[in-house]
Write a protein that holds these residues in place. Structure first.
Motif, short mmCIF file in Angstrom:
data_model
loop_
_atom_site.label_atom_id
_atom_site.label_comp_id
_atom_site.label_asym_id
_atom_site.label_seq_id
_atom_site.Cartn_x
_atom_site.Cartn_y
_atom_site.Cartn_z
N GLU A 145 30.33 50.44 112.31
CA GLU A 145 28.98 51.11 112.39
C GLU A 145 27.97 50.66 111.48
O GLU A 145 27.92 50.03 110.55
CB GLU A 145 29.44 52.72 112.23
CG GLU A 145 27.95 53.46 112.19
CD GLU A 145 28.22 54.77 111.73
OE1 GLU A 145 27.24 55.43 111.26
OE2 GLU A 145 29.27 55.18 111.43
N ILE A 146 26.61 50.45 112.20
CA ILE A 146 25.29 50.29 111.41
C ILE A 146 24.55 51.53 111.45
O ILE A 146 24.11 52.09 112.51
CB ILE A 146 24.58 49.29 112.35
CG1 ILE A 146 25.37 48.01 112.74
CG2 ILE A 146 23.32 49.13 111.58
CD1 ILE A 146 24.88 46.97 113.48
N PRO A 147 24.29 51.99 110.30
CA PRO A 147 23.61 53.17 110.16
C PRO A 147 22.09 53.11 110.20
O PRO A 147 21.68 51.87 110.26
CB PRO A 147 23.70 53.63 108.55
CG PRO A 147 24.09 52.29 108.14
CD PRO A 147 24.80 51.41 109.01
N ASP A 148 21.64 54.19 110.82
CA ASP A 148 20.03 54.33 111.18
C ASP A 148 19.73 53.11 112.04
O ASP A 148 18.50 52.41 111.85
CB ASP A 148 19.32 54.38 109.93
CG ASP A 148 19.50 55.48 108.96
OD1 ASP A 148 19.98 56.47 109.59
OD2 ASP A 148 19.26 55.25 107.87
N TYR A 149 20.35 52.80 113.05
CA TYR A 149 20.03 51.40 113.74
C TYR A 149 18.86 51.70 114.92
O TYR A 149 18.08 50.75 114.91
CB TYR A 149 21.57 51.30 114.67
CG TYR A 149 21.35 49.94 115.37
CD1 TYR A 149 21.29 48.47 114.87
CD2 TYR A 149 21.05 49.98 116.84
CE1 TYR A 149 21.29 47.41 115.42
CE2 TYR A 149 20.84 48.79 117.54
CZ TYR A 149 20.99 47.57 116.83
OH TYR A 149 20.73 46.22 117.60
N ALA A 150 18.81 52.87 115.34
CA ALA A 150 18.08 53.28 116.52
C ALA A 150 17.38 54.42 116.39
O ALA A 150 18.14 55.32 115.82
CB ALA A 150 18.47 52.72 117.77
N GLY A 151 16.35 54.83 117.22
CA GLY A 151 15.90 56.32 117.18
C GLY A 151 16.36 56.67 118.28
O GLY A 151 16.73 56.33 119.39
N ALA A 152 17.04 58.23 118.14
CA ALA A 152 17.41 58.83 119.38
C ALA A 152 16.48 59.23 119.96
O ALA A 152 15.01 58.84 119.60
CB ALA A 152 18.33 60.20 118.74
N PRO A 153 16.37 59.92 121.23
CA PRO A 153 15.34 60.01 122.17
C PRO A 153 14.28 61.06 121.53
O PRO A 153 13.09 60.79 121.60
CB PRO A 153 15.91 61.20 123.31
CG PRO A 153 17.31 60.41 123.40
CD PRO A 153 17.67 59.90 122.00
N ASP A 154 14.60 61.82 120.32
CA ASP A 154 13.75 62.61 119.69
C ASP A 154 13.04 61.91 118.39
O ASP A 154 12.10 62.44 117.60
CB ASP A 154 14.14 63.93 118.94
CG ASP A 154 15.29 63.65 118.20
OD1 ASP A 154 15.50 62.59 117.78
OD2 ASP A 154 15.72 64.71 117.66
N GLY A 155 13.36 60.57 118.19
CA GLY A 155 12.98 59.67 117.30
C GLY A 155 13.77 59.73 115.93
O GLY A 155 13.66 58.82 115.28
N THR A 156 14.72 60.69 115.83
CA THR A 156 15.57 60.56 114.50
C THR A 156 16.35 59.38 114.65
O THR A 156 17.11 59.10 115.77
CB THR A 156 16.65 61.77 114.68
OG1 THR A 156 15.83 63.01 114.87
CG2 THR A 156 17.50 61.94 113.37
N LEU A 157 16.73 58.72 113.49
CA LEU A 157 17.22 57.61 113.36
C LEU A 157 18.87 58.09 113.46
O LEU A 157 19.12 58.74 112.69
CB LEU A 157 17.02 56.71 111.99
CG LEU A 157 15.60 56.17 112.20
CD1 LEU A 157 15.61 55.38 110.61
CD2 LEU A 157 15.35 55.26 113.19
N VAL A 158 19.54 57.19 114.30
CA VAL A 158 21.05 57.20 114.23
C VAL A 158 21.72 56.13 114.28
O VAL A 158 21.17 54.91 114.38
CB VAL A 158 21.40 58.12 115.76
CG1 VAL A 158 20.71 59.33 115.85
CG2 VAL A 158 20.80 57.19 116.88
N GLY A 159 23.08 56.37 114.05
CA GLY A 159 23.75 54.77 113.65
C GLY A 159 24.39 54.57 115.17
O GLY A 159 24.19 55.08 116.11
N THR A 160 24.77 53.25 115.10
CA THR A 160 25.32 52.72 116.33
C THR A 160 26.81 52.07 116.03
O THR A 160 27.03 51.53 114.98
CB THR A 160 24.47 51.63 117.06
OG1 THR A 160 24.82 51.23 118.38
CG2 THR A 160 24.54 50.12 116.26
#
Length: 169
Positions: A145-160
């Motif tokens: 897992e890579i933490p804070d990889y991308a923004g969810a649709p609402d812009g919150t950073l999420v892991g991938t």
């Protein structure tokens, strides 16, 4: 419902359905590269751009004339990577989830990957998403897992989560 590979002469007529599919997926919370402000026109323009790539293949699932799912296979073209490909944009309309479409789409991509001599597939997906569980169920292995990889649709950073699958034969 049936899954078919999208051919070049079908692209123009498929753009409205693909745009709607992408918007529906983002509205449903899928972290697939877009924020919840994406419009259908922007989604169609994105699809129009990527469908021109000669090193990618796209399949769609249709319910009658409606596009209700997609998957893309991005072929690695570097000499040291001709054995692998990346799976991308596995999307299923919320109204059609739970009917085995993701499995059908993935099977189509995997079958073609084998035919093309690709023995290793990779993908990334939002950590903890329903999609991560589906891929695991389909035999994919979680690499990490890579933490804070991308923004969810609402812009919150999420892991991938990075996953892979070795293809037999």
């Amino acid at each position: 419902m049936h899954v078919t590979r999208l051919e070049a002469d079908d692209v123009r007529s498929a753009l409205p359905g693909l745009g709607g599919l992408l918007v529906d997926s983002v509205e449903g919370g899928a972290s697939v590269g877009f924020l919840d402000t994406v419009t259908t026109a922007e989604a169609q323009a994105w699809w129009a751009g990527v469908l021109d790539d000669p090193d990618s293949l796209t399949w769609v699932a249709r319910d009658g004339d409606d596009i209700v799912g997609s998957v893309r296979l991005l072929l690695v073209t570097m000499p040291n990577g001709l054995h692998r490909a990346e799976v991308s944009k596995v999307l299923v309309r919320r109204s059609h989830r739970g009917r085995g479409l993701a499995r059908q789409l993935m099977e189509a991509a995997e079958t073609e990957a084998r035919r093309l001599g690709r023995s290793l597939l990779v993908l990334d997906t939002q950590t903890g998403s329903d999609a991560e569980g589906i891929y695991a169920h389909l035999g994919w292995t979680r690499l990490g897992e890579i933490p804070d990889y991308a923004g969810a649709p609402d812009g919150t950073l999420v892991g991938t989560t990075i996953m892979f699958k070795r293809l037999a034969g």
